[in-house]
Design an enzyme around this catalytic site. Structure first.
Site, short mmCIF file in Angstrom:
data_model
loop_
_atom_site.label_atom_id
_atom_site.label_comp_id
_atom_site.label_asym_id
_atom_site.label_seq_id
_atom_site.Cartn_x
_atom_site.Cartn_y
_atom_site.Cartn_z
N ASP A 478 0.62 -1.29 0.11
CA ASP A 478 -0.12 0.01 0.04
C ASP A 478 0.90 1.21 -0.15
OD1 ASP A 478 -2.48 1.55 0.18
OD2 ASP A 478 -3.10 0.50 1.73
N ASP A 548 -10.48 1.56 -3.12
CA ASP A 548 -10.87 1.32 -1.77
C ASP A 548 -12.40 1.18 -1.64
OD1 ASP A 548 -8.44 0.93 -0.84
OD2 ASP A 548 -8.42 3.02 0.14
#
Length: 742
Positions: A478, A548
């Site tokens: 990430d 997301d």
């Protein structure tokens, strides 16, 4: 021959029967662009495609030819200062402060296959798949050599381009701009298509008609960004998904970029693609060479979908790690939305146990397993197990997961550091910061200085130790914030504008080292969702978490837009709980699964909270995905109905041999008193073949001309016969060639 050299070695024609790209050496020694588009038959001389005559008021470059002006000429590597006032592809600053350069043709070389790019991701190919033309230009006064690399892929409508600059002089120079590709078109009648958005609504399709002047997209955030993808396409006004001409451009790069279309006063269009010149400068010492990232250029006569399929095939076959081209990727469950930071080993193993029961193959532990991480304010950079949550350690947890029949994966955010961390206490100088400026925080974190080799080495050692200790199968990498106060204490003052490029080279260096040492570990790239969806990272990580936002309705647009460039099997697509954590929308579990089916597939929920009925639905979803994932991985993707234009969405995947297909149809809102019969026109089938779907037989031409009949929708009075109703409808159809059914 895929590269034809004619006209006494001064004209170059790249062609494979699906496209032609032609340029030549002009009388001033520079390279002039002649043609790019539909394949042309070879001939000795195409020079007539460029009109060399001066327009009123234009400057002339040759003393003996007053009609020779480059102000409107189409060029291959245009520079500024000698009569062309458009945006240049190259700009240098010399020791005396001058900027004018004159690169002239020296020679060429043809290589079978495709050379790699030092320190940069790029498409790869062997001798049977591609041919490469290298053109050498020289700046005689400054003793500089410029190499233009063109690779034409034999079976794809694709050309890749890159540029390298070699300083063979005695003085350092400064590169202010070196674009990876420049293409001049002799017209302006195009629409420009690009992908734009923000966090949680990435890759929305935007279309505009080109106008005089400059229209551009780009990033100066240190990453390719949620906001603009490093992709731009030019299409004809009458081009559709499946018909008409389109030119697609994509940059194999994960940092700051610029993609630009400029219409000049003669209605020529110049496309530039490369590293964003804003806050970029590179000091090139004698005997040093600088390489630009690679640009991918696709030409399609088969509409936007034809362009997309070319990108998909190239990236599946010539970009992602070879190990993962045909490897089945596991169906995963990620604990993040099930637990957030609140977990222990017992809770995690309970999730793994339930996940195995429904057929899931990989358990991924997300944020919160390291340091003293109980919220997002601490511990980034301290990649050692959080003993308060996992007192028996990561290895014990990993073994427990594997004992339950699942593989084990972990979340990392290797590029970041928390001000509250042991690493920051030991090395505050490793956090990016401009001297004298108060550092900007985002998500309570700062960015590590990946321009410094010792920082990259330190993070590598921590990650490698954990991979070995836990026998990891998967890493979610990430990157949750952009770069501010860009400055490195390891760079000299006149090299600070090298920071952004050196940073992404550091990211690539860490990816390269880890993926080479641990080739069987599946990497999924992520940047707060879709903040770094680009081909640069696909080279290392064959799949990317594209957003997301897992809301099924929003995912229709996000996945549809992302498919413009990137393969379906590269898209992380998961089923999450409701109400959705990004939109608070309630959608049926069936629709969530039907949307996620077209991707890598996984779950973001607590299976222990499922009802018996929901568990049965999920078991069916997983069984369906396992049945079709080879088709999803290898097939050709077709967009059928556009969610940006209608209440409905449809797409399909067709096997390369056209023997089978998987179709997804989605309707967001119910339509009262709507059509009794609704069809979806399919694509990509053989017209004369007979197919079976849901027990009915159709010829390919029927399905592509009339369409596949949808189940009858409730219209207020037909309750006895209606097969679908309400908001958030979805249907998956599997189609097979008649006689080939299992």
């Amino acid at each position: 021959m895929y590269i034809q050299v004619t006209n006494n070695g001064t004209q170059f024609h790249l062609t494979n029967g699906r496209l032609s790209y032609i340029f030549h050496v002009m009388k001033n020694g520079q390279l002039g662009h002649l043609y790019y588009g539909k394949a042309l038959r070879g001939r000795e001389d195409f020079s007539r495609l460029q009109a060399y005559h001066v327009q009123t008021g234009n400057s002339t470059q040759l003393d003996d030819d007053s009609a020779f002006s480059i102000e409107s000429f189409r060029q291959e590597i245009p520079s500024y200062g000698k009569g062309d006032f458009r945006s240049p592809a190259i700009s240098l600053r010399m020791p005396d402060g001058s900027h004018v350069t004159n690169f002239v043709y020296k020679n060429y070389e043809i290589k079978e296959g495709k050379p790699s790019l030092p320190d940069l991701p790029a498409a790869y190919a062997n001798n049977k798949d591609a041919s490469t033309l290298q053109i050498r230009l020289v700046e005689k006064r400054l003793k500089l050599e410029l190499v233009l690399n063109y690779t034409v892929f034999h079976d794809l409508p694709v050309i890749t381009r890159s540029v390298s600059l070699d300083n063979r002089g005695l003085d350092r120079i400064y590169i202010e701009r070196l674009m990876s590709a420049s293409v001049d078109f002799p017209e302006k009648d195009f629409e420009m298509v690009h992908l734009a958005g923000a966090w949680a609504r990435e890759c929305h399709i935007k279309t505009r008609q080109l106008q005089s002047g400059i229209q551009s997209i780009g990033s100066a955030r240190g990453a390719s960004s949620h906001h603009y993808n490093p992709f731009l396409a030019l299409k004809r006004f009458n081009t559709t998904e499946h018909t008409g001409e389109v030119y697609g451009f994509n940059l194999v790069y994960s940092g700051n970029f610029l993609a630009q279309a400029e219409i000049d006063h003669y209605d020529n269009t110049r496309i530039l693609l490369g590293i964003n010149p804003f806050r970029f400068e590179w000091r090139l010492e004698p005997d040093e060479c600088f390489h630009s990232p690679e640009a991918v250029m696709v030409y399609s006569e088969e509409g936007m979908n034809g362009m997309s399929q070319a990108f998909h095939d190239l990236y599946r076959e010539h970009l992602i790690p070879k190990h993962w081209q045909k490897e089945i990727r596991p169906i995963l469950i990620n604990n993040w939305e099930a637990t957030y930071f609140d977990f222990n080993e017992e809770k995690l193993l309970a999730i793994a146990e339930k996940a195995k029961d429904v057929g899931i193959e990989l358990f991924v532990l997300d944020d919160g397993w390291f340091g003293s991480r109980n919220d997002d304010t601490t511990s980034l950079g301290d990649w050692k197990v959080n003993k308060n949550k996992l007192p028996k350690g990561l290895k014990h947890l990993a073994e427990g997961v594997r004992l339950r029949g699942l593989k084990f994966g972990l979340w990392f955010e290797p590029e970041m550091i928390s001000p509250k961390s042991n690493l920051y206490e030991s090395h505050p100088e490793w956090a990016i910061k401009t001297p004298g400026e108060h550092p900007t925080l985002s998500r309570n974190q700062r960015v590590l200085d990946f321009t410094q080799d010792e920082v990259v080495q330190f993070i590598y050692e921590q990650m490698a130790q954990i991979i070995r200790e836990t026998e990891l199968s998967y890493i979610k990498w990430d990157m949750n914030r952009y770069i501010t106060e860009a400055y490195s204490s390891g760079l000299e003052a006149d090299c600070q504008d090298e920071f952004y490029h050196r940073y992404i080279l550091g990211v690539y260096k860490l990816y390269d080292r880890l993926t080479k040492e641990f080739p069987s570990v599946l990497f999924e790239s992520c940047a707060g969702g879709g903040g770094r969806v680009d081909p640069g990272l696909l080279y290392f990580a064959p799949q990317v978490w594209i957003s997301d936002n897992t809301d099924a309705v929003e995912r229709l647009k996000i996945q549809y837009g992302t498919s413009m460039v990137y393969p379906i099997y590269s898209m992380g697509s998961h089923v999450s709980a409701v109400p959705n954590h990004q939109t608070l929308r309630h959608t049926p579990l069936s629709m969530r699964g039907d949307v996620a089916l077209f991707g890598t597939f996984g779950y973001e929920l607590d299976p222990g909270e499922l009802t018996a009925a929901e568990q049965k639905v999920i078991e069916g979803q997983i069984q369906k995905y396992k049945q079709h994932r080879a088709l999803i991985r290898d097939g050709d993707f077709y967009r059928l109905i556009n969610p940006f234009e209608t209440n409905e969405t449809a797409w399909m995947i067709v096997s390369k041999d056209k023997h089978e297909a998987l179709i997804g149809f989605y309707q967001v809102r119910a339509m009262p008193n709507w059509r009794r019969q609704q069809n979806v026109r399919l694509a990509g089938l053989e017209r004369d073949w007979e197919y079976v779907v849901d027990g009915q037989c159709f010829y390919g031409d029927e399905l592509m001309t009339i369409g596949l009949p949808l189940p009858e929708e409730f219209n207020g009075v037909n309750g006895a016969t209606a097969k679908r109703s309400g908001d958030y409808q979805s249907h998956i159809f599997y189609l097979q060639l008649k006689g080939k059914q299992n």
